[in-house]
Write a protein that holds these residues in place. Sequence first.
Motif, mmCIF file in Angstrom:
data_model
loop_
_atom_site.group_PDB
_atom_site.id
_atom_site.type_symbol
_atom_site.label_atom_id
_atom_site.label_comp_id
_atom_site.label_asym_id
_atom_site.label_seq_id
_atom_site.Cartn_x
_atom_site.Cartn_y
_atom_site.Cartn_z
ATOM 1 N N ALA A 45 -69.049 84.471 9.324
ATOM 2 C CA ALA A 45 -67.673 84.969 9.231
ATOM 3 C C ALA A 45 -66.898 84.196 8.179
ATOM 4 O O ALA A 45 -66.155 84.782 7.377
ATOM 5 C CB ALA A 45 -66.984 84.866 10.592
ATOM 6 N N GLN A 46 -67.059 82.887 8.151
ATOM 7 C CA GLN A 46 -66.373 82.069 7.150
ATOM 8 C C GLN A 46 -66.909 82.352 5.757
ATOM 9 O O GLN A 46 -66.142 82.451 4.792
ATOM 10 C CB GLN A 46 -66.531 80.580 7.475
ATOM 11 N N ASN A 55 -63.617 94.738 6.355
ATOM 12 C CA ASN A 55 -64.921 94.550 6.992
ATOM 13 C C ASN A 55 -64.800 94.244 8.476
ATOM 14 O O ASN A 55 -63.766 93.763 8.944
ATOM 15 C CB ASN A 55 -65.654 93.378 6.321
ATOM 16 N N ILE A 56 -65.896 94.488 9.173
ATOM 17 C CA ILE A 56 -66.077 94.056 10.561
ATOM 18 C C ILE A 56 -67.437 93.378 10.613
ATOM 19 O O ILE A 56 -68.418 93.913 10.097
ATOM 20 C CB ILE A 56 -66.052 95.242 11.540
ATOM 21 N N LEU A 57 -67.484 92.202 11.209
ATOM 22 C CA LEU A 57 -68.735 91.465 11.354
ATOM 23 C C LEU A 57 -68.961 91.218 12.837
ATOM 24 O O LEU A 57 -68.050 90.772 13.531
ATOM 25 C CB LEU A 57 -68.653 90.131 10.598
ATOM 26 N N GLY A 92 -71.336 87.714 22.588
ATOM 27 C CA GLY A 92 -71.000 88.580 21.474
ATOM 28 C C GLY A 92 -69.703 88.163 20.818
ATOM 29 O O GLY A 92 -68.780 87.701 21.478
ATOM 30 N N CYS A 93 -69.653 88.297 19.513
ATOM 31 C CA CYS A 93 -68.422 88.009 18.789
ATOM 32 C C CYS A 93 -68.222 89.059 17.702
ATOM 33 O O CYS A 93 -69.180 89.555 17.121
ATOM 34 C CB CYS A 93 -68.421 86.600 18.204
ATOM 35 N N GLU A 111 -60.102 87.330 11.836
ATOM 36 C CA GLU A 111 -59.717 86.982 13.189
ATOM 37 C C GLU A 111 -60.849 87.390 14.123
ATOM 38 O O GLU A 111 -61.457 88.449 13.950
ATOM 39 C CB GLU A 111 -58.444 87.744 13.550
ATOM 40 N N ARG A 112 -61.120 86.559 15.115
ATOM 41 C CA ARG A 112 -62.113 86.925 16.126
ATOM 42 C C ARG A 112 -61.416 87.789 17.180
ATOM 43 O O ARG A 112 -60.380 87.408 17.720
ATOM 44 C CB ARG A 112 -62.718 85.686 16.774
ATOM 45 N N VAL A 113 -61.979 88.957 17.436
ATOM 46 C CA VAL A 113 -61.418 89.919 18.383
ATOM 47 C C VAL A 113 -62.520 90.393 19.323
ATOM 48 O O VAL A 113 -63.703 90.100 19.109
ATOM 49 C CB VAL A 113 -60.792 91.122 17.640
ATOM 50 N N ARG A 114 -62.149 91.120 20.354
ATOM 51 C CA ARG A 114 -63.137 91.654 21.296
ATOM 52 C C ARG A 114 -63.792 92.928 20.777
ATOM 53 O O ARG A 114 -64.937 93.200 21.060
ATOM 54 C CB ARG A 114 -62.484 91.940 22.651
#
Length: 135
Positions: free
Chosen positions: A7-8, A26-28, A37-38, A49-52
């Motif tokens: 992600a970074q 993007n979505i990773l 899961g992340c 940002e980390r999201v659900r």
Amino acid sequence: MSCPAMAQLLSNTLYYKRFFPYYTFNILGGLDSDGKGCVYTYDAVGSYERVRYSAQGTGAGLIIPVLDNQLKSPSPLLLPAKDDVTPLSETEAIDLVKDVFASATERDIYTGDKVEIVVINASGIRQELMELRKD
């Protein structure tokens, strides 16, 4: 490479090329170091940002409310405390993805003609294509 490290790296790559040619949203997704899961969502210049769960593109405004309705708990004040995202089986998750894309396709002319679903699990990698537009 761990998913948070990836992600970074993606964030740095997007920021480095923030004007051309990587102006993308993007979505990773993956697993973190705890095996959970992340999902990371990005803006065009690399902020993340980390999201659900997440959606990007022109259909995101139609998809996110459906995902909120299906996945979020009704209230954080409910007792006993519940996880803020409803866990789904693999089959339920795939069916939900198909439903939200079929719904978005009916209302958004810019959503594509197909959706590609790739499932990666312990038994291997499976790819599924679903036709969205029949006209």
